[in-house]
Design a protein around this motif. Sequence first.
Motif, mmCIF file in Angstrom:
data_model
loop_
_atom_site.group_PDB
_atom_site.id
_atom_site.type_symbol
_atom_site.label_atom_id
_atom_site.label_comp_id
_atom_site.label_asym_id
_atom_site.label_seq_id
_atom_site.Cartn_x
_atom_site.Cartn_y
_atom_site.Cartn_z
ATOM 1 N N ALA A 1 0.856 -1.176 0.000
ATOM 2 C CA ALA A 1 0.000 0.000 0.000
ATOM 3 C C ALA A 1 0.897 1.232 0.000
ATOM 4 N N GLY A 2 0.668 2.135 -0.945
ATOM 5 C CA GLY A 2 1.512 3.316 -1.042
ATOM 6 C C GLY A 2 0.714 4.585 -1.246
ATOM 7 N N VAL A 3 1.429 5.705 -1.128
ATOM 8 C CA VAL A 3 0.879 7.017 -1.464
ATOM 9 C C VAL A 3 1.865 7.695 -2.411
ATOM 10 N N TRP A 4 1.352 8.546 -3.300
ATOM 11 C CA TRP A 4 2.222 9.207 -4.260
ATOM 12 C C TRP A 4 1.919 10.703 -4.292
ATOM 13 N N SER A 5 2.833 11.443 -4.906
ATOM 14 C CA SER A 5 2.676 12.889 -4.982
ATOM 15 C C SER A 5 3.391 13.417 -6.215
ATOM 16 N N THR A 6 2.976 14.589 -6.670
ATOM 17 C CA THR A 6 3.646 15.277 -7.780
ATOM 18 C C THR A 6 4.162 16.624 -7.288
ATOM 19 N N TRP A 7 5.457 16.833 -7.407
ATOM 20 C CA TRP A 7 6.076 18.110 -7.030
ATOM 21 C C TRP A 7 6.431 18.878 -8.297
ATOM 22 N N HIS A 8 6.082 20.151 -8.325
ATOM 23 C CA HIS A 8 6.386 21.013 -9.464
ATOM 24 C C HIS A 8 7.438 22.042 -9.065
ATOM 25 N N GLY A 9 8.339 22.347 -9.985
ATOM 26 C CA GLY A 9 9.324 23.382 -9.751
ATOM 27 C C GLY A 9 8.672 24.739 -9.539
ATOM 28 N N PRO A 10 9.386 25.694 -8.921
ATOM 29 C CA PRO A 10 8.817 27.013 -8.607
ATOM 30 C C PRO A 10 8.171 27.700 -9.803
ATOM 31 N N GLY A 11 8.744 27.539 -10.989
ATOM 32 C CA GLY A 11 8.188 28.167 -12.175
ATOM 33 C C GLY A 11 7.408 27.205 -13.036
ATOM 34 N N GLY A 12 7.167 26.001 -12.523
ATOM 35 C CA GLY A 12 6.455 24.997 -13.292
ATOM 36 C C GLY A 12 7.271 24.403 -14.420
#
Length: 230
Positions: free
Chosen positions: A127-138
């Motif tokens: 069982a996991g969780v995930w995420s998306t990180w975007h750079g400061p300027g996208g």
Amino acid sequence: MCGRYLMTSPLDAMRAVFKVKADANFPARYNIAPKQPVLVVRHDDAGIPELVAVEWGFVPEWIKDPAKEPVINARIETVEAKPYFRASIKRKRCLVPMNGWYEWKTEGGRKQPYLISPSDGSLMAFAGVWSTWHGPGGEHWLETMAILTAPATGPLSSVHHRRPMVVANADHDAWLTTHDPLPRRFLEDFPFVGERAFDARPVSTRVGNVRFDGPECLDPPEHERQTSLF
């Protein structure tokens, strides 16, 4: 905790177990480590399971500096309350395909690795969780995941005091379906696979080195002692 695992099943098994459409082949992995790309199954925007590659080491979408040491495990006791995981446990749950994981136990003054794997040899999933990180300027983005863990209270406690949570094949959709807010007692009542479904056996100390990623990682410790005599 879970800090190393293996995923050696072929593509056909992935398709059958997780009901995903996957054409690109992938090599067997015997020593998957944090900060490496790994395969996860999640629901796409249409609610259909998809197989994607993300990085092992959770980075929440709101953090400013993704270079900080990533979090590889999420404690089931606190995952709903911690800001780090609070959004993902509701809307971004995933499955992490695996054939087993490794834990280390101190024996005779040295740390002995153990392989913990499904007793029937089947392909299963954390069982996991995930995420998306975007750079400061996208200008760039990073997708990451963490594996849920809980106290080991059964047979596995003789190897390590914590264990990863495993989702039974019949419960894949129930785990992947999003909820916001999360139903009361969702995690407490979820039918995770019990500890008695797994066997533990000592394996080669090679697994302690991330440079080794072959079937030799599964050799018994006795094999190491025998080969050292010649």
